[in-house]
Design an enzyme around this catalytic site. Structure first.
Site, short mmCIF file in Angstrom:
data_model
loop_
_atom_site.label_atom_id
_atom_site.label_comp_id
_atom_site.label_asym_id
_atom_site.label_seq_id
_atom_site.Cartn_x
_atom_site.Cartn_y
_atom_site.Cartn_z
CD GLU A 7 1.57 2.25 4.59
OE1 GLU A 7 0.73 2.56 5.46
OE2 GLU A 7 1.64 1.10 4.09
CG ASP A 62 -0.27 -2.25 7.47
OD1 ASP A 62 -1.38 -2.43 6.92
OD2 ASP A 62 -0.12 -1.51 8.46
#
Length: 525
Positions: A232, A313
């Site tokens: 991430e 995401d």
């Protein structure tokens, strides 16, 4: 593995031979090493010796019905365990199918379905991602035709409410087998542990395998691709002394089939990769977490969702082809030795290229896609046959089955079939080109290529089919309705072009628009 052998051995009748036992799978290896799979996904084979449930589900366009694709059961001389691609071919004949579900073989119910809207919106209704088209990635495994999960930008699968996966700084292991030549620099072609809300929740909130050649974050040399991880806000291939130094000493991958691993535990992670057809895994990185002033990756803050084909995401600009993968239970960290055993198991599964393909004669190296003809017109299609049986064969015959009113003739010949008397060695290829002339009636369906052969070792005959989507439609007709382009001199000086989906696909046969048009409600054959 005595129990697995008992499950898989079956008599085909009095006096017949017993089927060989199905070999162990990667998740049997993980379990024996104390790192059981908590999620196991594959469209190509069972990942346990005794798994006999469905591998994936397809939905066909023509009527919206679904079918679970399971494993082939054992038979004489054949342990089975690979996907029943023939069932998919029968169900999806003359229409399109999508993969709607990848079943979890571990028993935890961690099935992957259509990825929902997240930080990024997908192109499908409600912001969901598109589903993979079911027949875009044919390959062979154990000498049999199967299909991979072909992901193009805008596609993805996910489960945000997974069971038993690692969270926070818990240890875990992950592996996948993918197409090493299908990738891009879009974010992010991942498989593994991600956020439960499909949004970027900060550094260290996901930990997945990654494959591609994107460069804004950590990356290898040249143009890639590289085996890395997604943690991430960073694609990570290594850890450097400075967070501003993103260059990693990674090998550039050129294998057709790739095995990759991503294992993480407190203060430590490791990635490994190798040729899924041959050899052992290389250690890509083995060391501490990313170093920065915030210590934002140590400890990790993993959330335990599972994704395939896009970022945490829901960033969905990536592409790739997935064949199999698994995640180990929370709190387990597979050893290098265990990972090497999993790699050896993948190698023995004998992944190989597509055995039979039917493609336009002027685009032999491209996926067949959709071919459009007008009534009474012709196209040249080439059948390419590659011997992936592992043994020498002979007497190969190739032909194309066409709809009623159509003709298929061997180029520069008179017959409808091309025969090859010579022996074909393992790995060798042959090809034949046919002139296909359409009928006068409208048509939306398949051309079917057929191959048959004889095994020179045991005398057994073999056969396989594949297909190419075709439309036979009149030339495009454009309807123009003039409104206004705002011109002061002529308030009606503009127009709107209207055409139906079949006509639109003849103009846009490939790409994201074609993918959209093939899905309801746009397309109605």
């Amino acid at each position: 593995m005595a129990m697995a052998a008992n499950v898989c051995q079956a008599q085909t009748g009095a006096g017949t031979k017993t089927a060989p036992p199905r070999p162990e799978g990667p998740c049997d290896i993980y379990a024996a090493a104390g790192s059981p799979c908590v999620a196991a996904h594959s469209s190509t084979r069972a990942l346990y010796a005794n798994y006999n449930g469905p591998l994936y589900q397809v939905m066909r366009q023509s009527d919206g019905k679904t079918l679970d694709i399971g494993v082939v059961q054992p038979g004489e001389g054949d342990p089975g365990g690979y996907a029943d691609a023939a069932a998919q071919d029968r169900f999806c004949a003359n229409t399109y199918c999508w993969i709607t579900k990848l079943y979890d073989q571990s028993g935890n119910g961690n099935h992957l379905t259509q990825a929902p809207r997240g930080g990024f919106s997908g192109p499908s209704m409600g912001g969901f991602n598109n589903l993979p088209i079911a027949d875009m990635a044919p390959v062979t495994i154990m000498g049999h035709k199967v299909y991979g999960v072909f992901i193009e930008p805008g596609m993805g699968m996910r489960l945000d409410d997974a069971k038993g996966t690692a969270v926070d700084d818990q240890a875990e292991g992950q592996y996948w087998v993918i197409n090493g030549r299908h990738y891009n620099n879009g974010c992010c072609y991942d498989y593994g542990n991600a956020e439960t809300d499909s949004r970027d929740d900060g550094d260290g909130t996901m930990e997945t395998t990654y494959y591609g050649n994107t460069t804004p974050w950590y990356h290898g040399p040249g143009n890639g691709p590289w085996v890395m991880t997604d943690q991430e806000n960073n694609l990570v291939g290594c850890v450097t002394q400075s967070p501003n130094d993103k260059a990693c000493p990674l090998p550039i991958i050129n294998w057709r089939f790739v095995t990759a691993m991503a294992d993480g535990e407190s203060h430590h992670w490791r990635s490994m990769g190798g040729d899924a057809q041959n050899g052992v895994l290389e250690v890509m990185f083995d060391g501490t977490r990313i170093k920065n002033d915030r210590n934002s990756y140590d400890p990790m803050r993993k959330q335990g969702a599972i994704l395939l084909g896009n970022g945490g995401d829901n960033s969905n600009g990536s592409q790739g082809t997935f064949y199999e993968g698994a995640m180990t239970a929370a709190g387990t960290f597979p050893t290098k030795e265990t990972n090497q055993k999993v790699q050896a198991n993948v190698v023995t599964a004998r992944y190989d290229v597509q055995r039979l393909s039917l493609v336009p004669a002027n685009a032999l190296d491209q996926p067949s896609g959709l071919q459009t003809l007008s009534p009474g017109s012709s196209l040249n299609s080439t059948i390419i046959f590659t011997n992936t049986t592992g043994e020498t064969i002979k007497g190969v015959a190739l032909n194309i089955s066409v709809p009623k009113g159509w003709r298929s003739v061997v180029m520069n010949g008179q017959g409808s079939s091309q025969s090859f008397d010579k022996e074909i060695a393992p790995g060798a290829s042959i090809a034949a080109t046919f002139k296909v002339t359409s009928g006068m009636e409208s048509f939306n369906g398949d051309l079917v290529a057929n191959a048959s052969w004889t095994n020179t070792v045991n005398g057994r005959s073999g056969s396989e089919t594949t297909h190419e989507k075709v439309r036979n439609v009149p030339p495009v007709k454009i309807n123009e309705f003039r409104v206004s382009d705002g011109s002061a001199d002529n308030l009606t000086n503009s127009f709107v072009e209207l055409y139906n989906a079949v006509e639109a696909m003849s103009i846009f046969p490939t790409g994201s628009l074609a993918t959209m048009l093939r899905k309801p409600p746009y397309f109605h054959p």
